[in-house]
Design a protein around this motif. Sequence first.
Motif: not given
Length: 378
Positions: A77-87, A164-176
């Motif tokens: 899934q994709k993270p929702s609002k207020y999710s703590t994302c690690f990237l 700006i150009i970003y190269e991003v990798e989303l490691i994971g996230f916590d739903e809170t």
Amino acid sequence: MEQAELATEQERQQQQQQQQNSQSHVETEENEIVAEHSTSVHGEPPQDGNGPPKADSEVEVLHEKVSKQIIKEGHGQKPSKYSTCFLHYRAWTESTQHKFEDTWLEQRPFEMVLGKEKKEMTGLAMGVSSMKSGERALLHVGWELGYGKEGNFSFPNVPPMADIIYEVELIGFDETREGKARGDMTVEERIGAADRRKMDGNALFKEDKLEEAMQQYEMAIAYMGDDFMFQLFGKYRDMALAVKNPCHLNMAACMIKLKRYEEAIGQCSTVLAEDENNVKAMFRRGKAKAELGQTDAAREDFLKARKFAPEDKAIAKELRVLAEQDKALYQKQKEIYKGIFGPRPELQPKRANRLILLWQWLVALLYRVFKRERLKAD
């Protein structure tokens, strides 16, 4: 009452840790993977050339000022609002291709709570909210959703009105629901969150979903960052290490399966820096070194591990394998050298020159005649 419950929980975790230590150091355990860091990205770090990477995928418009191209697909899934994302991310100014930020170099995932990000990261947050765990993407963000009209003249140094150009990798996230960041959590909350990630990673490992498992382990390690561990001592530090070190070692197990042996060695070395007598770390580091052909270094790790676990069959097996490899190599070298040099030639006596022998006989005869005449004269 809460203090009493905490003390009970600490005692329970200590007992579990002691039971784990009493078991075989290499065989499978319920919560640890056979074959268990650093806080570097779980996947292979992207190549850093002269500028941003190229992406061949379609351009997805997320906002008038934000577009995205997928470099590597994610999952879930994709993270929702207020999710703590690690990237992890790299950032360049689009006009000059100047790189001004790189979390991969810092070897520490960046933490972002969606909906509570800094103003200058509004565009980045939009991109992250459209990503799945494990996804790597290229983002183009207009200056209006970046560092704005004035830019930033401290760190990072970004010129005014810089796209700006970003190269991003989303490691994971916590739903809170409350959007609580790591820094706002209690010690127990952070350790508990990390332990849940470790258990999720173990379940994924058993399903042979190695990349996904590594994401969970790295999420757990992110909760146990160096700044956090530095503040802990006594029971709290033991509780944190009981979660953190198995994640390091499970990461190494995944990397050995994926034949990323150098990275596996780094994972094990991180554990040994904290616990120099950790048998699992010695064993898995030895396995990785053996696969790289570093036979002597691998044997050293296995022999040291055997000192602490002399009855362990897995360690004995690896030492036998190394001994058989050495024997086979010796026989092969022996055959090669034999073919090159061949048998040692026998020395043949040289035939004496007849003229030399005749000359020697004449000299001896004249000497005897001369000696006899001299005796007569006397």
